[in-house]
Enzyme design. Structure first.
Site, short mmCIF file in Angstrom:
data_model
loop_
_atom_site.label_atom_id
_atom_site.label_comp_id
_atom_site.label_asym_id
_atom_site.label_seq_id
_atom_site.Cartn_x
_atom_site.Cartn_y
_atom_site.Cartn_z
N VAL A 33 6.58 -15.84 -0.42
CA VAL A 33 7.91 -15.35 -1.48
C VAL A 33 7.72 -15.88 -2.74
CG1 VAL A 33 10.38 -15.23 -1.38
CG2 VAL A 33 9.37 -15.47 0.72
N CYS A 34 8.05 -14.99 -3.94
CA CYS A 34 7.91 -15.38 -5.17
C CYS A 34 6.66 -16.19 -5.54
CB CYS A 34 9.25 -16.11 -5.21
SG CYS A 34 9.86 -16.63 -6.89
N SER A 35 6.93 -17.25 -6.38
CA SER A 35 5.75 -18.08 -6.76
C SER A 35 5.10 -18.53 -5.62
CB SER A 35 5.98 -19.05 -7.78
OG SER A 35 7.06 -19.96 -7.43
#
Length: 219
Positions: free
Chosen positions: A98-100
């Site tokens: 998720v995300c970074s």
């Protein structure tokens, strides 16, 4: 089914909790919070999470979920998460970020030449690590699933639920969570937000990184 949720300092809580709420309530799932040590891990907003196991102790999982957060650059630098991913990914049916968190998958070599998504402010960084960056909210490529920024973790986990247990189970879970987004503003992506707001968010993000505090979320 063993699902490993990776913890590290200054991660973002929603990156983890969104997928956790979708996946951990499935009756087949045993959830593990895995970190470098058994000590509590403090998120970027100060929430303390307690690991249930360590990277040294957990050598396999059916599903791996790697959150993002303000601490992603430091985790890249120490390489501990990437080393564990390289060892454990071959045992997993699905590896997700998720995300970074996608940058950690990339550092482990899991995204070389593969399509993947991440937070909009980190697309260039992810590309530099070898991924073929897409702007989709969720990208599925083989056994690797990546989600865009923060709240996209819920979408990612529902996608995983559909892949693992079928569409009907995923729909039931979505209904049970009453996940029916109707945000009060159309500003959740750089493509829809006003340009001045995108510029402000970019400056805050860059300022936080320069100061070593991670992405800034304040004015």
């Amino acid at each position: 089914m063993d699902v490993a949720f990776v913890l590290y300092p200054r991660m973002t809580a929603l990156d983890l909790v969104g997928p956790y709420e979708v996946l951990a309530h499935q009756p087949e799932v045993t959830a593990h919070f895995v970190a470098a040590s058994p000590d509590p891990v403090v998120t970027d907003a100060g929430l303390a999470l307690v690991p249930t196991t360590t990277f040294a102790a957990l050598d396999r999982a059916d599903v791996i979920v790697v959150p993002g957060g303000a601490g992603w650059a430091e985790v890249l630098a120490d390489g501990v998460v990437a080393a564990w991913l390289r060892a454990v990914h071959p045992t997993a049916t699905w590896t997700a970020s998720v995300c970074s968190g996608s940058t950690l998958l990339a550092q482990a070599g899991l995204l070389d030449g593969r399509p993947a998504t991440t937070h909009w402010a980190l697309r260039d960084e992810l590309a530099a690590l070898g991924a073929v960056v897409r702007t989709d909210r969720v990208v599925v490529d083989g056994s690797v699933v990546t989600g865009a920024g923060v709240s996209a973790g819920i979408d990612l986990a529902l996608t995983l639920a559909g892949l693992v247990w079928g569409d009907e189970r995923a729909r039931f879970t979505q209904l049970f969570l009453e996940y029916d987004p109707a945000p009060p503003y159309r500003a959740g992506a750089p493509e829809s937000a006003p340009p001045a707001l995108v510029a402000l968010a970019r400056r805050a993000f860059d300022a936080g990184r320069t100061a070593g505090t991670g992405p800034g979320r304040t004015w």
